[in-house]
Design an enzyme around this catalytic site. Structure first.
Site, PDB file in Angstrom:
ATOM      1  CD  GLU A 100      -3.226   0.255   0.423  1.00 46.24           C
ATOM      2  OE1 GLU A 100      -2.855   1.094  -0.423  1.00 46.24           O
ATOM      3  OE2 GLU A 100      -4.414   0.092   0.704  1.00 46.24           O
ATOM      4  CG  ASP A 101      -0.849   4.732  -1.755  1.00 43.63           C
ATOM      5  OD1 ASP A 101      -1.612   4.027  -1.053  1.00 43.63           O
ATOM      6  OD2 ASP A 101      -1.279   5.591  -2.542  1.00 43.63           O
ATOM      7  CG  ASP A 104      -6.286   7.055   4.707  1.00 39.51           C
ATOM      8  OD1 ASP A 104      -7.017   6.083   4.474  1.00 39.51           O
ATOM      9  OD2 ASP A 104      -6.084   7.945   3.873  1.00 39.51           O
ATOM     10  CE  LYS A 132      -2.687  10.658   5.829  1.00 40.19           C
ATOM     11  NZ  LYS A 132      -3.808  11.365   5.167  1.00 40.19           N
ATOM     12  CG  PHE A 153      -4.958  15.413   0.969  1.00 40.33           C
ATOM     13  CD1 PHE A 153      -5.690  14.255   0.784  1.00 40.33           C
ATOM     14  CD2 PHE A 153      -4.439  16.049  -0.152  1.00 40.33           C
ATOM     15  CE1 PHE A 153      -5.912  13.740  -0.486  1.00 40.33           C
ATOM     16  CE2 PHE A 153      -4.657  15.554  -1.422  1.00 40.33           C
ATOM     17  CZ  PHE A 153      -5.395  14.394  -1.594  1.00 40.33           C
ATOM     18  CG  ASP A 160      -4.241  10.922  -7.155  1.00 38.07           C
ATOM     19  OD1 ASP A 160      -5.154  11.247  -7.916  1.00 38.07           O
ATOM     20  OD2 ASP A 160      -4.396  10.062  -6.246  1.00 38.07           O
ATOM     21  NE  ARG A 166      -2.364   8.383  -9.373  1.00 40.51           N
ATOM     22  CZ  ARG A 166      -2.998   7.907  -8.304  1.00 40.51           C
ATOM     23  NH1 ARG A 166      -2.308   7.504  -7.265  1.00 40.51           N
ATOM     24  NH2 ARG A 166      -4.309   7.858  -8.272  1.00 40.51           N
TER      25      ARG A 166
END
Length: 176
Positions: A100-101, A104, A132, A153, A160, A166
């Site tokens: 995963e990037d 959250d 997070k 954010f 993105d 990105r």
């Protein structure tokens, strides 16, 4: 400072910090999956850069697959995760590492958990570049986290804002 669509973003995480986080996660994966053949399951679109960099550093045999899930509109999550591109590989009895990037709320992981349970995987772990903890609402173990960050954010390095950002090599946070 950068401008993406209608919002401004300020520098937040340097390329060097990102590289260090990737190296940390890759080192842990190499230790834990030595002499195994795991399946890396990248979550598109955001994780493409992190997946590439972690997998390049993996020293053993491995297979790579991707799924595409979506839950964001603009700067906030819709809360509803949609499968946009499903699995194209048999995962029954396999050990899977979800790439995963960012984690959250955990809603995307909840959807992936349903998919992997249905597939009958032997087990799976989550590897994320960014985590997070303040926003995380689920019980899934995040075993490999490159960096813990506040609930801001962010864009860059695969993440993105409505399609833009990105390709940035650094990470920027929304200017408040």
């Amino acid at each position: 400072m950068i401008q993406l669509h209608d919002l401004q973003f300020e520098p937040f995480i340097s390329e060097a910090e990102i590289e260090e986080a990737i190296a940390k996660v890759a080192s842990q994966l190499n230790a834990d999956y030595k002499d195994e053949n795991p399946v890396f399951l990248g979550v598109l679109n955001g994780a493409f850069m992190f997946a590439s960099d972690v997998i390049k550093r993996f020293e053993g045999d491995c297979e790579v697959s991707f799924v595409k899930l979506g839950s964001y509109e603009g700067t906030s999550t819709t809360g509803a995760v949609k499968t946009l591109l499903g699995l194209n590989q048999q995962l029954k009895e396999r050990r899977v590492i979800i790439i995963e990037d960012i984690v959250d709320t955990g809603n995307t992981l909840e959807e992936i958990n349903k998919i992997l349970k249905k597939e009958g995987v032997a087990d799976y772990q989550v590897a994320t570049l960014f985590f997070k903890p303040e926003a995380y609402k689920k019980e899934f173990n995040i075993k490999y986290a490159g960096l813990e960050i506040p609930n801001k954010f962010i864009v860059g390095y695969g993440l993105d804002y409505d399609g833009l950002g990105r390709n940035l090599t650094k990470v920027y946070k929304r200017k408040e």
